[in-house]
Design a protein around this motif. Structure first.
Motif: not given
Length: 328
Positions: A63-74
């Protein structure tokens, strides 16, 4: 800067409602789904929004997501017996490879993760109501084991990342939830009963109807998840409605609600089907100040009103994916 949140399983029933909530709260929502059981119709109203983006991807792969991430809900996982019995290996993979990928992403991004666990980790419980300290009664090699053990492993992996890497993690154990956007043909009790009533079919009860469930309206569940994500508590928390009812009594409520005159027919109880299901939500009340607000009567009326707006094609919609390509 707007906070950025990745929601996996975003095109599913719960995932789509979570997308709505976090858009409403002003977040930039990155939705991800491989559409095995999800449906783009659940989130198509969000596509025009600047703060929403969709990625068609299987989280069991990198899994790749560009940029910042504050939260992940799986929330990516098959959740109904019909689904996880058809795609057992994919169910296990999303609960193992999928969670590993997302925890790794969270570590790289320094993001907080909330995972969707389930009351099914309690199995066919010997403790009633079910409290978070209960370890469960699960058959790992039974037909339901692919789902139950995937979720149990997911909890263990999440807690390992929390204790070993210091990752900020949250675990919600979700009890039976219902509301608009449920799939009527997914095999779960509530949508099955409503679908049968709308189509004029007999109401099918498995077992003698004495087994119990406790149903939580989706808006209440989303509120509980939102509060848990923003809390500082890392161990599992039950979120559900403790208003317990027998399956037989619930079938009678559905018949009364829909004004139908179907008869109730009985079939054998599936292997390892839980006899009792009721959450102890003392912890959620204490930690989060949360408890359900929507009564079953009101929630069912809202849900039935939604299903009455669907076309005959939508009401009879079957699985829209060929599961055979996902079971390897």
């Amino acid at each position: 800067m707007k906070k950025r949140i990745l929601i996996t399983g975003a095109a599913g029933f719960l995932g789509s409602h979570l997308c709505d909530r976090f858009i409403k709260e002003g977040y930039h929502v990155i939705a991800m789904d491989n559409l095995i059981t999800g449906d783009l119709q659940n989130i198509e109203h969000l596509f025009p929004l600047e703060n929403f983006e969709f990625h068609h991807h299987d989280v069991s792969k990198f899994v790749h997501v560009a940029g910042a991430l504050d939260y992940i809900l799986h929330f990516a996982s098959p959740a109904s017996p019909i689904d996880y019995l058809k795609i057992p290996i994919q169910t296990l993979k999303v609960g193992s490879l999928g969670i590993h990928n997302l925890l790794g992403l969270a570590k790289a991004k320094n993001a907080r993760v909330l995972i969707a666990s389930t009351s099914e980790i309690y199995g066919d419980p010997t403790v009633h109501p079910q409290v978070e300290s209960y370890w469960g009664n699960v058959n790992p090699v039974g037909p339901r084991g692919v789902y139950d053990e995937a979720k149990r492993f997911q909890e263990a992996m999440t807690m390992a990342y929390h204790t070993f890497h210091g990752l900020e993690t949250r675990i919600v154990r979700i009890f039976n939830t219902y509301g608009p956007r449920m799939r009527l043909n997914d095999g779960r009790v509530l949508p099955a009963f409503i679908g049968q009533a709308i189509r004029g079919e007999d109401i099918t009860i498995f077992g003698d109807g004495s087994q119990t469930r406790a149903f939580c309206y989706v808006d209440d569940l989303v509120e509980g998840i939102y509060r848990l994500l923003l809390s500082d508590y890392a161990s599992p928390v039950n979120i559900g409605n403790p208003d317990e009812i027998t399956i037989k009594a619930f079938a009678e409520e559905i018949i009364a609600l829909t004004g139908s005159n179907q008869k109730v027919v009985y079939h054998d109880l599936p292997v390892d089907d839980p006899k009792q299901r009721q959450p102890d939500i003392s912890l959620a009340r204490e930690l989060l100040g949360w408890e359900p607000k929507v009564s079953r009567k009101e929630g069912l009326e809202r849900t039935y009103a939604y299903f009455k707006t669907l076309t005959a094609e939508q009401l009879n919609k079957k699985d829209h994916k060929d599961f055979s390509t996902y079971s390897k």
